[in-house]
Design an enzyme around this catalytic site. Structure first.
Site, mmCIF file in Angstrom:
data_model
loop_
_atom_site.group_PDB
_atom_site.id
_atom_site.type_symbol
_atom_site.label_atom_id
_atom_site.label_comp_id
_atom_site.label_asym_id
_atom_site.label_seq_id
_atom_site.Cartn_x
_atom_site.Cartn_y
_atom_site.Cartn_z
ATOM 1 N N HIS A 28 0.805 -1.116 -0.031
ATOM 2 C CA HIS A 28 -0.050 0.077 0.043
ATOM 3 C C HIS A 28 0.970 1.238 0.056
ATOM 4 O O HIS A 28 0.376 2.439 0.289
ATOM 5 C CB HIS A 28 -0.866 -0.096 1.229
ATOM 6 N N ARG A 85 -4.321 17.060 2.350
ATOM 7 C CA ARG A 85 -2.741 17.496 2.521
ATOM 8 C C ARG A 85 -2.316 17.402 0.972
ATOM 9 O O ARG A 85 -2.912 16.803 0.248
ATOM 10 C CB ARG A 85 -1.982 16.673 3.557
#
Length: 232
Positions: A28, A85
């Site tokens: 991931h 972000r």
């Protein structure tokens, strides 16, 4: 795994800066990203970006962010998450749109309006990013530590590097193993790809093992060259 870069101000204005393809991952963690995605056509891009902007508007989200989706073979997409972000791979988008996302997020946080309207955003060429990690792909990706004895990074037209290390830097096992991110741009995907292969072949880091050989193996893989790859 396709994500849409968005920007939104405190005055109700929002834009998207296109999508990024980030299916090449290990545990991931993204390794290679590119924009635009080879799995997304014009109609699908319109649906993806419309969905991302709708989510931004309804949640009243502001500043830089990324709306992430999982895409299936039939062109259906499913919401995954919002990264609230700036992401590691933002230079991939910046190289295509000629837009300083870092500076813009600072402006937006200060209350300024977006500098661009959606119709003023232009997309040019193709961009690819490789994340350079201090790990050994030939030894089950074991993290490597040590002192960087010599470092020579590639440079030239369409090549951008952002890194947090220099010669003499000590790489420990206590932090994320990413040393730098290497980005190339080209007028076409093939040009960006060839430029990245050249850049990786001329990227010299001595003192710690890196995943450069893995990145080169992926870039030369026929499925990657054809743009026919997925999260498996």
């Amino acid at each position: 795994h396709v994500e849409v870069q968005i920007m939104a101000d405190h005055h109700g204005n929002s834009i998207h800066l296109g999508e990024r393809e980030c299916s090449i991952q290990r545990r991931h963690q993204k390794i290679i990203e590119e924009s635009p995605s080879t799995a997304v056509d014009t109609k699908l891009r319109e649906r993806l970006t419309e969905a991302a902007l709708m989510l931004v508007a309804r949640s009243k989200y502001t500043n830089a962010g990324t709306v992430e989706f999982i895409l299936d073979e039939e062109g259906n997409f499913y919401f995954l998450e919002v990264n609230t972000r700036l992401q590691v791979e933002h230079p991939v988008t910046a190289m295509r749109v000629g837009f300083d996302i870092v500076w813009e997020q600072i402006r937006l946080a200060g209350g300024s309006r977006l500098e661009l309207r959606q119709e003023e955003v232009s997309f040019l060429g193709h961009a690819i990013e490789c994340r350079i990690y201090a790990e050994d792909p030939l030894n089950e990706f074991y993290p490597t530590s040590g002192v960087i004895r010599s470092l020579r990074s590639p440079s030239g037209l369409g090549i951008r590097e952002e890194r947090g290390v220099e010669e003499g830097s000590r790489i420990s096992t206590y932090y994320d193993p990413m040393l730098s991110k290497l980005v190339t741009w080209g007028r076409s995907r093939e040009e960006a790809l060839l430029r990245m292969i050249w850049a990786l072949e001329n990227y010299e880091i001595y003192g710690v093992r890196t995943n450069i050989s893995l990145c080169l193996w992926i870039l030369h893989h026929p499925d990657f060259r054809a743009g026919k790859y997925n999260t498996n």
